[in-house]
Design an enzyme around this catalytic site. Structure first.
Site, PDB file in Angstrom:
ATOM      1  N   CYS A 139       0.868  -1.735   0.551  1.00  0.00           N
ATOM      2  CA  CYS A 139      -0.242  -0.189   0.004  1.00  0.00           C
ATOM      3  C   CYS A 139       1.032   1.073  -0.044  1.00  0.00           C
ATOM      4  O   CYS A 139       0.388   2.728  -0.002  1.00  0.00           O
ATOM      5  CB  CYS A 139      -0.789   0.186   1.280  1.00  0.00           C
ATOM      6  SG  CYS A 139      -2.281  -1.460   0.969  1.00  0.00           S
ATOM      7  N   HIS A 163      -8.794   3.332  -2.259  1.00  0.00           N
ATOM      8  CA  HIS A 163      -7.773   3.383  -2.266  1.00  0.00           C
ATOM      9  C   HIS A 163      -6.884   2.482  -3.081  1.00  0.00           C
ATOM     10  O   HIS A 163      -7.062   1.501  -2.767  1.00  0.00           O
ATOM     11  CB  HIS A 163      -7.397   2.302  -0.875  1.00  0.00           C
ATOM     12  CG  HIS A 163      -6.166   1.676  -0.041  1.00  0.00           C
ATOM     13  ND1 HIS A 163      -5.346   2.889  -0.887  1.00  0.00           N
ATOM     14  CD2 HIS A 163      -5.472   0.912   0.462  1.00  0.00           C
ATOM     15  CE1 HIS A 163      -4.106   2.072  -0.366  1.00  0.00           C
ATOM     16  NE2 HIS A 163      -4.344   0.738   0.684  1.00  0.00           N
ATOM     17  N   CYS A 177      -0.392   2.203   6.775  1.00  0.00           N
ATOM     18  CA  CYS A 177       0.232   0.398   6.859  1.00  0.00           C
ATOM     19  C   CYS A 177       0.452   0.343   6.173  1.00  0.00           C
ATOM     20  O   CYS A 177      -0.284   0.558   4.764  1.00  0.00           O
ATOM     21  CB  CYS A 177      -1.077   0.761   7.578  1.00  0.00           C
ATOM     22  SG  CYS A 177      -2.458   0.926   6.773  1.00  0.00           S
TER      23      CYS A 177
END
Length: 403
Positions: free
Chosen positions: A91, A359, A389
């Site tokens: 991510c 996202h 994160c």
């Protein structure tokens, strides 16, 4: 050491990551090339203007495989002499691309870079690369692997966050995103995605649900309860790692978790000489970067130790930061960050986040850096911190300072 400056930052709108999403017809290469072209045109770049294009992408298979970064350069209007590097830090891939470019400049390896990322989650599904951490039993068993949704629920259980707290954060994210669009706060950075005939495909974040309220969120079923509790479930794995947790509190659902979307973003980074060459004024300097490993089972607590590390490395205090972008992978991630540092929620994700707008994994890190920069300028604040994160237990952060 040479300073690394942000000269420009752009992003596409985020489209719903499914077959009926507005961007479903666009490949990762084509979407990336539109971002690269926008940076080239907006800043008058020509020839070998940048040392490299560093591009984050998480699911590097099929049409997102084969060094997508280089393919995107060739599909764009950039000079073919510019190479491309595809990277994957899950991510945080888009952020790591920016951080890597900045640190290359600081170390003297070139005057300028384009860094960012892309993810077309509706075309190349998350997990379709068969990550070893999840599918290799010899690794998964030793690391007490659980899916990210279970990790988010572990955070909620460990740190005492309720379903109502998570839903409240999600509702506020939707409200803030609507306000940001209504007030054109993204105007400086958003580029319109167009087809080959120049017709508009998407010019606004598509995933948002501005009518979201606590009642509608309260009607959603927990998304990860079944996979956690149905034997043999992942809750049992989690409790082997954390035996003090009698029961996992499953509070997350589709409404308080990040949306699955398509999108891309890019940042133009260079030293002082680069700006002078092209007549560009730096908007901010990248003051500090960091990355860190964390517990792979609870997995998503990385923004806390990453922020602790980056503040220590830069000799700063949390009170020196004027604005925060903390990726809303799940509501509990942001709640934990706010709890750990006792920061004012009014300073965190003030234009909404991934719960409201989605996202796009490989792009999000670059998106939130650009959003942070725009908001620092809009509110006339000086210093901001962006953090995410990361799957399998990592965290990353970037501090930028206006100049």
């Amino acid at each position: 050491m040479t300073e690394a400056y942000i000269y420009d930052a752009v992003r596409t709108p985020r489209g719903k990551g499914r077959k009926d999403g507005a961007l479903h017809e666009v490949t990762a290469v084509r979407l990336s090339s539109q971002v690269l072209n926008a940076l080239k045109e907006r800043n008058g770049l020509d020839g070998h203007a940048v040392e490299d294009v560093i591009w984050g992408n998480v699911t590097q298979v099929m049409e997102q495989g084969g060094c997508l970064a280089r393919t995107a350069v060739l599909a764009s209007d950039l000079d073919q002499s510019i190479p491309g590097l595809a990277i994957n830090r899950f991510c945080a891939s888009g952020m790591e691309a920016v951080n890597l470019a900045a640190n290359q400049i600081k170390g003297g390896a070139g005057e300028a870079y384009i860094a960012g990322g892309v993810e077309m989650m509706g075309r190349v599904p998350m997990g379709s690369d068969g990550a070893a951490i999840a599918v290799d039993p010899s690794v998964a068993m030793d690391t007490y692997f659980v899916p990210q949704g279970i990790s988010a629920d572990i955070i909620a259980t460990e740190y005492g966050f309720s379903r109502d707290e998570a839903d409240q954060l999600a509702m506020v994210s939707q409200q803030r995103a609507k306000t940001a669009w209504d007030e054109n706060r993204f105007e400086k950075s958003i580029i319109t995605v167009r087809d080959q005939n120049g017709l508009t495909i998407l010019d606004r974040d598509e995933y948002m649900r501005p009518g979201t309220d606590m009642q509608s969120l309260g009607g959603l079923n927990p998304a990860f309860q079944a996979m956690g509790e149905v034997m043999p479930g992942f809750d049992a794995v989690a409790k082997l790692k954390y035996p003090h947790l009698e029961k996992i509190n499953h509070i997350h659902h589709a409404g308080n978790s990040s949306g699955i979307v398509d999108g891309s973003a890019g940042v133009l980074i260079g030293n002082k000489a680069f700006g002078e060459k092209y007549g560009l004024k730096p908007r901010a300097r990248i003051r500090q970067t960091c990355k860190i490993g964390t517990d792979p089972t609870i997995m998503l607590t990385g923004p806390v130790p990453a922020t602790q590390k980056i503040l220590a490395d830069s000799g700063m205090d949390i009170k020196d930061i004027g604005l925060f972008e903390v990726n809303e992978a799940f509501a509990s991630v942001v709640l934990r960050f706010q709890q750990a540092f006792d920061v004012d929620p009014e300073l965190v994700n003030v234009n909404g986040g991934s719960i409201a707008m989605g996202h796009p994994l490989g792009a999000t890190g670059a998106i939130i850096i650009g959003t942070l920069l725009d908001e620092l300028e809009r509110t006339d604040k000086e210093v901001g911190l962006a953090t995410l994160c990361i799957a399998s237990g990592m965290g990353a952060a970037t501090i930028i300072e206006r100049v």
